[in-house]
Design an enzyme around this catalytic site. Structure first.
Site, PDB file in Angstrom:
ATOM      1  N   ASP A  94      21.434   9.089  13.530  1.00  0.00           N
ATOM      2  CA  ASP A  94      21.170   8.008  12.571  1.00  0.00           C
ATOM      3  C   ASP A  94      21.002   8.630  11.176  1.00  0.00           C
ATOM      4  OD1 ASP A  94      20.582   5.431  11.763  1.00  0.00           O
ATOM      5  OD2 ASP A  94      18.470   5.515  12.359  1.00  0.00           O
ATOM      6  N   HIS A  95      21.702   8.088  10.204  1.00  0.00           N
ATOM      7  CA  HIS A  95      21.580   8.554   8.808  1.00  0.00           C
ATOM      8  C   HIS A  95      21.769  10.060   8.631  1.00  0.00           C
ATOM      9  CE1 HIS A  95      20.543   4.737   7.008  1.00  0.00           C
ATOM     10  NE2 HIS A  95      19.728   4.510   8.009  1.00  0.00           N
TER      11      HIS A  95
HETATM   12 ZN   LIG Z   1      19.130   2.701   8.813  1.00  0.00          ZN
END
Ligand SMILES: [Zn+2]
Length: 335
Positions: A94-95
């Site tokens: 994520d990210h």
């Molecule tokens: Zn996010």
């Protein structure tokens, strides 16, 4: 180099194709600890839902990236023990904020990565995203990119203001980067305080804040430009009032926490939105359960006695999201 395929994980390609066709969204749940992972796997095994396990920067700092990867590998085996013959579990970064990080995840067994270069100028976002895509696709790892800026705070990702995704940019961006899915900004926001009281109206009956609606016109315009392309919504916790109330009634202090109403997420799930990220809601469930135990049994000091109820409440939350909001229950592919 470890291929995710050896670990029994899957990428997002088939999940998303089926989700768009079927009018539902795949849950993307963040995990930081064992109880959370157990709750996710149990909820998905019971509801027969595919799932994306997400590892954020905060999770990597907190729990260690290596350990989290082995926990995801363990989740596949645990799912099989629960009777889920061919688990459809994706392990997703994520990210991701650099090529090096994305590469290290690809090399280490992640089946999907996000490169979030949305804070960079447009051409730099394209260049970095394309570099990650070119690397990841060699190993059949799928890549999520982001265009537009979400407001709010999520671990170390934060922005004071949001900028909606510009529909006129999406075709150029998707074509030139080759990304597999696109996270867009249409009014969702990271964290448990998605909107300031000034951005909301107040329900005259309950006094609770009512958030501004999502920009479905922007979503529609994006879908028109990119028909059938997988769209992702970040910052999509709904901040259930029941958890906030339990927390506040047991010594907590979360005034005016507000999220995205579930009806709006349900509506989005039926469109090309095929991945919805939920993190804050499970934090709230965990905290509510722990605070309740501490308030009711001040003598309790066995972590299993308060993490256990937290795990149960998170499992209930995940099942509710899968069944009543995203509609991904019973959607395991026949393979
Ligand atoms: Zn996010």
């Amino acid at each position: 180099m470890v291929s995710y395929k050896e670990l029994g994980l899957v990428n997002t390609r088939e999940m998303f194709a089926k989700a768009i066709k079927g009018g539902y969204a795949i849950p993307a749940f963040n995990f930081n600890n064992m109880e959370q992972l157990q709750a996710i796997v149990k909820a998905c095994a019971e509801t027969k839902s595919p799932v994306i396990l997400q590892v954020s920067k905060g999770a990597r700092n907190y729990a260690n990236q290596t350990l989290l990867r082995y926990m995801a590998q363990g989740a596949v085996e645990y799912a099989k023990e629960l009777g889920w013959e061919k688990p459809q579990i994706c392990l997703h970064l994520d990210h991701g904020d650099s090529f090096e990080l994305c590469k290290s995840c690809v090399d280490f067994g992640f089946s999907s990565v996000m490169i979030d270069a949305s804070s960079l100028p447009y051409e730099e976002n394209i260049a970095l995203t394309k570099k990650v895509v070119d690397y990841a696709h060699q190993y059949d790892v799928t890549v999520e990119a982001e265009l537009g800026v979400l407001a709010g705070v999520e671990d170390e990702v934060s922005s004071a203001v949001s900028h909606y995704t510009k529909p006129e940019e999406v075709v150029d961006f998707a074509t030139r980067t080759g990304c597999d899915s696109l996270a867009i900004s249409i009014g969702t926001s990271h964290g448990a305080y998605k909107f300031t009281p000034e951005q909301c109206t107040r329900d005259p009956k309950t006094g609770k804040l009512v958030p501004p609606p999502l920009a479905f016109d922007v979503l529609d315009a994006i879908m028109e430009q990119l028909p059938g392309f997988p769209i992702v919504l970040h910052g999509s916790s709904s901040v259930p009032q029941e958890y906030v109330d339990i927390i506040n009634a047991n010594g907590g202090k979360l005034p005016d926490a507000v999220g995205i109403p579930e009806e709006q997420l349900r509506l989005a799930s039926k469109s090309a939105v095929c991945k919805i990220n939920i993190d804050s809601d499970s934090r709230l469930a965990f905290t509510a359960a722990v605070r309740k135990v501490f308030a009711e049994k001040p003598g309790e000091f066995d972590p299993r006695k308060y993490c256990g109820p937290a795990r149960d409440l998170m499992e209930e939350l995940y099942k509710h999201k899968i069944t009543d909001v995203l509609g991904s229950d019973g959607k395991l592919a026949q393979c």
